[in-house]
Design a protein around this motif. Structure first.
Motif, short mmCIF file in Angstrom:
data_model
loop_
_atom_site.label_atom_id
_atom_site.label_comp_id
_atom_site.label_asym_id
_atom_site.label_seq_id
_atom_site.Cartn_x
_atom_site.Cartn_y
_atom_site.Cartn_z
N ARG A 21 -6.15 -27.96 -7.20
CA ARG A 21 -4.59 -28.26 -6.65
C ARG A 21 -4.85 -28.35 -5.09
O ARG A 21 -3.69 -28.58 -4.46
CB ARG A 21 -4.15 -26.84 -6.67
CG ARG A 21 -3.59 -26.62 -8.23
CD ARG A 21 -3.12 -25.46 -8.52
NE ARG A 21 -2.40 -25.35 -9.84
CZ ARG A 21 -3.29 -25.06 -10.96
NH1 ARG A 21 -4.65 -25.32 -10.84
NH2 ARG A 21 -2.54 -24.95 -12.07
N ASP A 50 -1.95 -14.87 -2.30
CA ASP A 50 -1.31 -14.51 -3.59
C ASP A 50 -1.45 -12.97 -3.77
O ASP A 50 -2.54 -12.47 -4.27
CB ASP A 50 -1.94 -15.22 -4.63
CG ASP A 50 -1.11 -14.95 -6.15
OD1 ASP A 50 -0.25 -14.09 -6.16
OD2 ASP A 50 -1.19 -15.69 -7.02
N HIS A 53 0.59 -17.40 -8.51
CA HIS A 53 1.55 -18.34 -7.80
C HIS A 53 0.87 -19.72 -7.78
O HIS A 53 0.92 -20.28 -6.64
CB HIS A 53 1.87 -17.65 -6.60
CG HIS A 53 2.72 -16.54 -6.63
ND1 HIS A 53 3.89 -16.02 -7.37
CD2 HIS A 53 2.55 -15.07 -6.28
CE1 HIS A 53 4.30 -15.01 -7.57
NE2 HIS A 53 3.51 -14.25 -6.78
N LEU A 54 0.00 -20.13 -8.56
CA LEU A 54 -0.52 -21.53 -8.56
C LEU A 54 0.56 -22.51 -8.30
O LEU A 54 0.20 -23.67 -7.65
CB LEU A 54 -1.53 -21.68 -9.29
CG LEU A 54 -2.78 -20.97 -9.52
CD1 LEU A 54 -3.63 -21.18 -10.89
CD2 LEU A 54 -3.61 -20.97 -8.39
N ASP A 55 1.70 -22.42 -8.79
CA ASP A 55 2.68 -23.55 -8.78
C ASP A 55 3.20 -23.54 -7.28
O ASP A 55 3.35 -24.71 -6.62
CB ASP A 55 3.75 -23.17 -9.60
CG ASP A 55 4.37 -21.84 -9.44
OD1 ASP A 55 3.87 -20.95 -8.97
OD2 ASP A 55 5.68 -21.54 -9.91
N VAL A 56 3.53 -22.27 -6.80
CA VAL A 56 3.83 -22.24 -5.21
C VAL A 56 2.70 -22.92 -4.36
O VAL A 56 3.10 -23.69 -3.36
CB VAL A 56 4.23 -20.76 -4.82
CG1 VAL A 56 4.58 -20.77 -3.36
CG2 VAL A 56 5.24 -20.31 -5.83
N GLU A 96 0.49 -25.18 -5.08
CA GLU A 96 0.33 -26.61 -5.21
C GLU A 96 1.66 -27.11 -4.59
O GLU A 96 1.37 -28.28 -3.88
CB GLU A 96 0.79 -26.93 -6.76
CG GLU A 96 0.28 -28.28 -7.22
CD GLU A 96 -0.03 -28.71 -8.83
OE1 GLU A 96 -0.46 -29.78 -9.02
OE2 GLU A 96 0.31 -27.64 -9.34
N ALA A 97 2.50 -26.67 -4.49
CA ALA A 97 3.75 -27.28 -4.02
C ALA A 97 3.78 -27.18 -2.45
O ALA A 97 3.88 -28.37 -1.57
CB ALA A 97 5.19 -26.43 -4.22
#
Length: 258
Positions: free
Chosen positions: A98, A54, A65-68, A70-71
């Protein structure tokens, strides 16, 4: 010959998959608008591990960018290691929650060794330290500041605190395709007993073979970024060279960067 991990790098800046040149954010080159799609492509090609950074988090001091992340973890079968902005125990915990296999602490190694000690005690083998060096000296805060601390000496101190691996990046080599800093890597692997992962400068398959030659001294893997995206290094060929059981055939039509 023991297998050495070939680890594709996925550096995230402003939501895109990019590569920097010698750590310069102003010289970022985009290689994919969707880092998750890029991660899935490397996994399809048989990558044994992915290295996600990140870059925005590294500059701000907290993951962005934790959402990215996690995905990516949810969609790839291989383990993922993550770094960038991990400067508190809460941030480390949030990333591990995550599903990340390994977290990489960089700036904290120099500025907050107590955090390294605490994280190692709590999460055991899931804590690695990232030593980013410019001229052999440790750089911090997204490579924006260079200290007077010798990277190899800091690695020795981090080993005492219980880190499971050292990720060594030569900033002046990073993104240049000019070959890794074999001298510094040899010095590092001869100094510490924990596994070392090399990063920065790989531009050809010959560079990979040179790194494999260091493996008896503790080199566990190599992170490759720009060379994979430009095609200067073919991931399947690199996996074959690095050892048995590290690759799988995938029809070329299945691979397309976003």
């Amino acid at each position: 010959m023991l297998a050495m991990d070939i680890i594709p790098a996925i550096d995230i800046l402003d939501g895109r998959c990019v590569r920097l040149y010698q750590g310069n954010y102003q010289l970022a080159e985009t290689y994919g608008e969707d880092p998750v799609a890029v991660a899935c492509n490397w996994a399809k090609l048989g990558a044994p591990r992915l290295h996600v950074v990140d870059l925005d988090g590294a500059r701000r001091g907290t993951p962005v960018h934790l959402d990215v992340l996690e995905a990516i973890v949810a969609q790839v079968p291989c383990p993922v290691q993550f770094g960038g902005g991990l400067r508190s125990f809460e941030a480390v915990s949030a990333v591990i929650e995550r599903g990340v296999d390994r977290v990489i602490l960089g700036t904290a190694a120099l500025e907050n060794p107590d955090l390294i000690k605490q994280a190692c005690a709590h999460f055991g083998g899931r804590i690695a330290v990232g030593l980013d060096a410019r001229g052999g000296q440790v750089a911090v805060r997204g490579w924006s500041e260079t200290s007077e601390v010798d990277a190899t000496e800091l690695a020795r101190e981090m080993e005492k605190l219980g880190v499971s691996a050292v990720v060594y990046t030569d900033i002046l080599k990073d993104g240049t395709l000019s070959g890794p800093n074999l001298v510094e890597l040899q010095r590092l692997t001869d100094t510490v007993q924990v596994p070392v992962i090399a990063s920065g400068g790989v531009g050809t398959l010959a560079d990979v073979l040179n790194l494999i030659a260091l493996e008896p001294h503790g080199l566990q893997g190599v992170i490759i970024g720009r060379a994979l995206y430009t095609g200067d290094v073919d991931l399947t060929e690199a996996l074959r060279a690095a050892g048995p059981g590290r690759w799988q055939d995938v029809p070329p039509d299945d691979v397309a960067f976003a």
